[in-house]
Scaffold this active site. Structure first.
Site, short mmCIF file in Angstrom:
data_model
loop_
_atom_site.label_atom_id
_atom_site.label_comp_id
_atom_site.label_asym_id
_atom_site.label_seq_id
_atom_site.Cartn_x
_atom_site.Cartn_y
_atom_site.Cartn_z
CB THR A 270 -58.65 60.08 -53.24
OG1 THR A 270 -58.04 59.32 -52.21
CG2 THR A 270 -57.67 61.12 -53.78
N GLY B 68 -56.55 64.72 -51.47
CA GLY B 68 -56.03 63.37 -51.27
C GLY B 68 -55.65 63.16 -49.81
CD GLU C 239 -55.38 52.46 -47.75
OE1 GLU C 239 -55.60 53.14 -46.73
OE2 GLU C 239 -56.26 51.83 -48.36
N GLY C 240 -52.44 57.02 -47.18
CA GLY C 240 -51.68 57.92 -46.34
C GLY C 240 -50.23 57.93 -46.77
CB THR C 241 -48.10 60.61 -48.27
OG1 THR C 241 -48.31 61.60 -47.24
CG2 THR C 241 -49.03 60.90 -49.44
P1 TGC Z 1 -59.16 64.19 -37.81
O1 TGC Z 1 -59.88 65.38 -37.21
O2 TGC Z 1 -57.84 63.81 -37.27
O3 TGC Z 1 -60.11 62.90 -37.68
C1 TGC Z 1 -61.49 62.93 -38.03
C2 TGC Z 1 -62.16 61.82 -37.25
O4 TGC Z 1 -61.62 60.55 -37.65
C3 TGC Z 1 -61.02 59.88 -36.54
N1 TGC Z 1 -59.83 59.21 -37.06
C4 TGC Z 1 -59.74 57.89 -37.26
N2 TGC Z 1 -60.61 56.90 -37.00
C5 TGC Z 1 -60.23 55.65 -37.32
N3 TGC Z 1 -59.05 55.36 -37.90
C6 TGC Z 1 -58.16 56.32 -38.18
N4 TGC Z 1 -56.99 56.01 -38.77
C7 TGC Z 1 -58.48 57.66 -37.85
N5 TGC Z 1 -57.85 58.85 -37.98
C8 TGC Z 1 -58.68 59.78 -37.50
C9 TGC Z 1 -60.71 60.99 -35.54
O5 TGC Z 1 -60.66 60.47 -34.24
C10 TGC Z 1 -61.90 61.90 -35.76
O6 TGC Z 1 -63.02 61.34 -35.11
P2 TGC Z 1 -64.16 62.30 -34.47
O7 TGC Z 1 -65.11 61.35 -33.85
O8 TGC Z 1 -63.42 63.17 -33.47
O9 TGC Z 1 -64.73 63.08 -35.60
O10 TGC Z 1 -59.15 64.41 -39.37
P3 TGC Z 1 -58.26 65.35 -40.27
O11 TGC Z 1 -59.17 66.01 -41.26
O12 TGC Z 1 -57.40 66.26 -39.43
O13 TGC Z 1 -57.35 64.34 -41.08
C11 TGC Z 1 -56.40 63.52 -40.46
C12 TGC Z 1 -55.57 62.74 -41.51
C13 TGC Z 1 -54.71 63.69 -42.31
C14 TGC Z 1 -54.68 61.79 -40.73
C15 TGC Z 1 -56.47 61.92 -42.43
O14 TGC Z 1 -57.33 62.69 -43.14
C16 TGC Z 1 -55.71 60.99 -43.35
O15 TGC Z 1 -55.48 59.85 -42.95
N6 TGC Z 1 -55.32 61.40 -44.60
C17 TGC Z 1 -54.79 60.46 -45.59
C18 TGC Z 1 -55.90 60.04 -46.54
C19 TGC Z 1 -55.72 58.64 -47.04
O16 TGC Z 1 -55.02 57.82 -46.49
N7 TGC Z 1 -56.44 58.31 -48.08
C20 TGC Z 1 -56.47 56.96 -48.60
C21 TGC Z 1 -57.60 56.77 -49.59
S1 TGC Z 1 -57.97 55.08 -49.95
C22 TGC Z 1 -56.62 54.51 -50.76
O17 TGC Z 1 -55.65 55.15 -50.90
C23 TGC Z 1 -56.71 53.12 -51.30
S2 TGC Z 1 -55.28 52.67 -52.10
C24 TGC Z 1 -55.53 51.08 -52.63
C25 TGC Z 1 -55.13 50.05 -51.63
O18 TGC Z 1 -55.37 50.19 -50.42
O19 TGC Z 1 -54.56 49.03 -52.05
P1 FAD Z 2 -51.36 65.22 -51.94
O1 FAD Z 2 -52.28 65.14 -50.78
O2 FAD Z 2 -51.53 66.35 -52.90
O3 FAD Z 2 -49.87 65.21 -51.41
C1 FAD Z 2 -48.76 65.68 -52.21
C2 FAD Z 2 -47.55 65.76 -51.30
O4 FAD Z 2 -47.81 66.70 -50.23
C3 FAD Z 2 -47.23 64.43 -50.60
O5 FAD Z 2 -45.85 64.25 -50.48
C4 FAD Z 2 -47.83 64.62 -49.23
O6 FAD Z 2 -47.24 63.80 -48.23
C5 FAD Z 2 -47.55 66.08 -48.99
N1 FAD Z 2 -48.42 66.65 -47.94
C6 FAD Z 2 -49.77 66.63 -47.91
N2 FAD Z 2 -50.21 67.23 -46.79
C7 FAD Z 2 -49.11 67.61 -46.10
C8 FAD Z 2 -48.90 68.26 -44.85
N3 FAD Z 2 -49.93 68.62 -44.07
N4 FAD Z 2 -47.64 68.53 -44.47
C9 FAD Z 2 -46.58 68.17 -45.26
N5 FAD Z 2 -46.71 67.51 -46.43
C10 FAD Z 2 -47.95 67.25 -46.85
N6 FAD Z 2 -57.91 56.80 -53.11
C11 FAD Z 2 -59.14 56.29 -52.81
O7 FAD Z 2 -59.97 56.97 -52.21
N7 FAD Z 2 -59.48 55.03 -53.17
C12 FAD Z 2 -58.63 54.23 -53.86
O8 FAD Z 2 -58.97 53.08 -54.17
C13 FAD Z 2 -57.35 54.73 -54.21
N8 FAD Z 2 -56.48 53.97 -54.96
C14 FAD Z 2 -55.30 54.53 -55.39
C15 FAD Z 2 -54.49 53.81 -56.28
C16 FAD Z 2 -53.30 54.37 -56.76
C17 FAD Z 2 -52.48 53.62 -57.75
C18 FAD Z 2 -52.90 55.65 -56.30
C19 FAD Z 2 -51.62 56.24 -56.77
C20 FAD Z 2 -53.70 56.36 -55.43
C21 FAD Z 2 -54.92 55.82 -54.97
N9 FAD Z 2 -55.78 56.54 -54.14
C22 FAD Z 2 -57.02 56.05 -53.80
C23 FAD Z 2 -55.47 57.92 -53.80
C24 FAD Z 2 -54.45 58.06 -52.65
O9 FAD Z 2 -55.01 57.72 -51.44
C25 FAD Z 2 -53.94 59.51 -52.65
O10 FAD Z 2 -53.14 59.65 -53.81
C26 FAD Z 2 -53.14 59.84 -51.40
O11 FAD Z 2 -54.00 59.90 -50.27
C27 FAD Z 2 -52.36 61.17 -51.53
O12 FAD Z 2 -53.18 62.18 -52.04
P2 FAD Z 2 -52.66 63.09 -53.29
O13 FAD Z 2 -52.22 62.17 -54.35
O14 FAD Z 2 -53.75 64.06 -53.58
O15 FAD Z 2 -51.39 63.84 -52.74
#
Ligand code: TGC
Ligand code: FAD
Length: 389
Positions: free
Chosen positions: A137, A142, A368-370
Site C-alpha cells: 500500500t 490502497g 486486505e481489501g475493503t
Molecule cells: P487485476 O487486473 O484484476 O489483476 C492483476 C493480476 O492479478 C491477478 N489477481 C490475483 N491473483 C491472485 N490472487 C488474487 N486475489 C488476485 N486478484 C487478481 C489477476 O488475474 C491479474 O493477473 P494477470 O496475470 O492477468 O496480470 O488488477 P486490478 O489493478 O484491476 O486490481 C484488482 C483489485 C482491486 C481486486 C486489487 O488490486 C485488490 O485486491 N485491491 C485491494 C488491495 C489490498 O487488498 N491491499 C492489501 C494490502 S496488505 C494488507 O492490507 C495487510 S493488512 C495486515 C494483515 O493482513 O493482518
Molecule cells: P482507499 O483505497 O482510499 O478507499 C477509501 C474508500 O473508497 C473505501 O471505502 C473503499 O472501499 C472505497 N473505494 C475504493 N475503490 C473503490 C471503487 N472502485 N469503487 C467504490 N468504492 C471504492 N497495507 C500493506 O501493504 N501492508 C500492510 O501490512 C498493511 N497493514 C495495515 C494495517 C492497518 C492497521 C491498516 C488500517 C491498513 C493496513 N494496510 C496495509 C493498508 C490497507 O491494505 C489499505 O488501507 C486498504 O487496502 C485500503 O486502502 P486505503 O486505506 O488507501 O483506502
C-alpha cells in the site's frame, strides 16, 4: 465462558480432525495464558512486546505454519485458519502479527523467492528470530495498488529503490521488508533487509484501532540492492495479490474469533446483569439478539470451514476468498457492535474486550481489501464486468 458456547450449537468439532482440534486448543490455551492477561494494557498503551511474542509464536510453530520445509510446520490450511481464529479471539493485532509474518512476508519468499532467499530468511522467520513486513500500500494507492509510485531502477547489476509505503504492519520492528515496486518490466517484489542504507520505517501513532499492533510508513531513499534481492518468480500485480489471497483466507477465520469472544462476553454479562429486577438474559429482546448473532457466527464458521477444505484440496478461487472475507468481517463487526449494546456503559471500557474488538475490526474491514473491493471482486465474477474503474 457461557455454559453453552455459541459455536457448540453447530457441532463444529464433528467437522474437524483430531489434529485440527489439538492445534486449535493449544493456541486457545496459549492465548489464555500469554495474551489475555495483558492485552487490555497493550491496547491502552499502544505497546506490544512483539519481538518476545514472535519468538513464543515461533516456538509453537505458528509462524508460516501452513508452509512446507525451511523450518515451517507444514499444517493444512484449515488448521492455520483455526489458529487465526483463536489468536484473533484474543486480539486482531496478534493475528495480524502472525498473518503478516506467515501469509504475506514468508509466503512471498516461499512462493516467489530464490533458493538462496528461502534458505536465508525462512528458518529465522519461522522461529520468530526475524520479523517480516509486506509493503504494498502507498498513501495514494490502497485499494488500487497497481497505481503505485515506488520505483526500482537498474544501476549496473544493482537495483535502486525509491518510494514510500504506508500503513505497513510490523514495519518498524521488521528485520526484512518485502517491498513491491514498479520497474521497466512491470511490478516486481524485493527482499529488503531493514538495515540497508536508505531504508527507514517510522511508526504511525494515534491509531484508534489495532493499537496492539505496530503500523508504520516505509521510506526508501536510494536503497541499493543486489540483483539477488529481487523475487525471481513474481511478475506483475498477480504476485502481491496472490499473497493477499493467503492472508485474506486467515482473516475469514480470524474475524470470527473476535466475534465469538464478544458474543461469549455478552452472554455471560447478560446472565449476571440485572435490569428491572430480572437478569438481562431473561428478556426476549436480549435472547433475540443473542440468537441472531449466534446464527450469523455459525454460518460464518461453516463458510470458513468449507473454504478451508477447498483450499486444502487446492481448488479455492480468489473470488471465493472474497466471499468469506466480505461476509465474515462484515458480520463480525455487526456482532461486536450489537454485543456492545448488551454491555451498556460497561461496553465502552477496556474492562471488557468488546469495544476493543469492535475498534480492531474497523481496520480488518479496511485492510486486505475493503468490503467494497470484495463486493466488486464478487460482482466481476458474477457478471464478467469489471466495475473497479
Ligand atoms: P487485476 O487486473 O484484476 O489483476 C492483476 C493480476 O492479478 C491477478 N489477481 C490475483 N491473483 C491472485 N490472487 C488474487 N486475489 C488476485 N486478484 C487478481 C489477476 O488475474 C491479474 O493477473 P494477470 O496475470 O492477468 O496480470 O488488477 P486490478 O489493478 O484491476 O486490481 C484488482 C483489485 C482491486 C481486486 C486489487 O488490486 C485488490 O485486491 N485491491 C485491494 C488491495 C489490498 O487488498 N491491499 C492489501 C494490502 S496488505 C494488507 O492490507 C495487510 S493488512 C495486515 C494483515 O493482513 O493482518
Ligand atoms: P482507499 O483505497 O482510499 O478507499 C477509501 C474508500 O473508497 C473505501 O471505502 C473503499 O472501499 C472505497 N473505494 C475504493 N475503490 C473503490 C471503487 N472502485 N469503487 C467504490 N468504492 C471504492 N497495507 C500493506 O501493504 N501492508 C500492510 O501490512 C498493511 N497493514 C495495515 C494495517 C492497518 C492497521 C491498516 C488500517 C491498513 C493496513 N494496510 C496495509 C493498508 C490497507 O491494505 C489499505 O488501507 C486498504 O487496502 C485500503 O486502502 P486505503 O486505506 O488507501 O483506502
Amino acid at each position: 465462558m457461557p455454559a453453552t458456547s455459541p459455536l457448540d450449537l453447530f457441532g463444529i468439532d464433528r467437522l474437524l480432525t483430531d489434529e485440527e482440534i489439538a492445534i486449535r486448543d493449544t493456541v486457545r490455551r496459549f492465548c489464555d495464558d500469554k495474551i489475555r492477561p495483558h492485552i487490555a494494557d497493550w491496547f491502552e498503551t499502544a505497546t506490544i512486546p512483539a519481538r518476545d511474542l514472535a519468538k513464543e509464536l515461533g516456538a509453537m510453530g505458528l509462524l508460516g505454519m501452513h508452509l512446507d520445509g525451511y523450518g515451517c510446520a507444514g499444517t493444512n490450511s484449515t488448521a492455520y485458519g483455526l489458529a487465526c481464529l483463536e489468536l484473533e479471539a484474543a486480539d486482531s493485532g496478534i493475528r495480524s502479527l502472525v498473518s503478516v509474518q506467515g501469509s504475506l512476508a514468508m509466503y512471498a519468499i516461499h512462493r516467489f523467492g530464490s533458493e538462496e532467499q528461502k534458505r536465508q530468511w525462512l528458518p529465522p522467520m519461522a522461529t520468530g528470530e526475524a520479523i517480516g513486513c509486506f509493503g504494498l500500500t502507498e498513501a495514494d494507492f490502497g485499494s488500487d495498488p497497481g497505481g503505485m509510485r515506488s520505483r526500482a531502477v537498474r544501476d549496473g547489476s544493482d537495483w535502486v529503490l525509491d518510494g514510500t509505503k504506508m500503513w505497513i504492519t510490523n514495519g518498524s520492528i521488521a528485520d526484512v521488508a518485502i517491498v513491491w515496486a514498479r520497474t521497466d518490466k512491470g511490478i516486481r517484489g524485493f527482499v529488503v533487509p531493514a538495515d540497508t542504507a536508505g531504508f527507514s520505517a517510522p511508526e504511525i501513532r494515534q491509531k484508534m484501532s489495532l493499537r496492539a499492533s505496530v503500523t508504520s510508513e516505509l521510506v526508501l531513499e536510494g536503497v541499493r540492492l543486489p540483483d539477488s534481492a529481487m523475487l525471481p518468480d513474481a511478475h506483475g500485480l498477480g504476485g502481491p495479490l496472490g499473497c493477499l489471497s493467503e492472508a485474506r483466507f486467515g482473516i475469514v477465520f480470524g474475524a470470527l474469533g473476535a466475534a465469538r469472544d464478544c458474543l461469549e462476553t455478552a452472554i455471560v454479562y447478560a446472565e449476571t446483569r440485572r435490569v428491572f429486577d430480572k437478569p438481562l438474559s431473561a428478556y426476549q429482546l436480549t435472547q433475540a439478539k443473542l440468537a441472531d448473532m449466534t446464527v450469523e457466527l455459525g454460518k460464518g464458521m461453516l463458510l470458513a470451514l468449507h473454504l478451508g477444505r477447498l483450499k486444502d484440496d487446492g481448488v479455492i478461487r480468489p473470488e471465493q476468498v472474497s466471499v468469506g472475507k466480505l461476509n465474515n468481517v462484515r458480520e463480525a463487526i455487526a456482532i461486536a457492535r450489537e454485543c456492545r449494546t448488551i454491555l451498556g456503559a460497561n461496553g465502552v471500557t477496556l474492562e471488557y474486550p468488546v469495544m476493543r474488538h469492535a475498534n480492531n475490526l474497523e481496520s480488518v474491514l479496511t485492510y486486505e481489501g475493503t468490503s467494497e473491493v470484495h463486493q466488486l471482486v464478487i460482482g466481476q465474477a458474477l457478471t464478467g464486468q469489471s466495475a473497479f474503474r
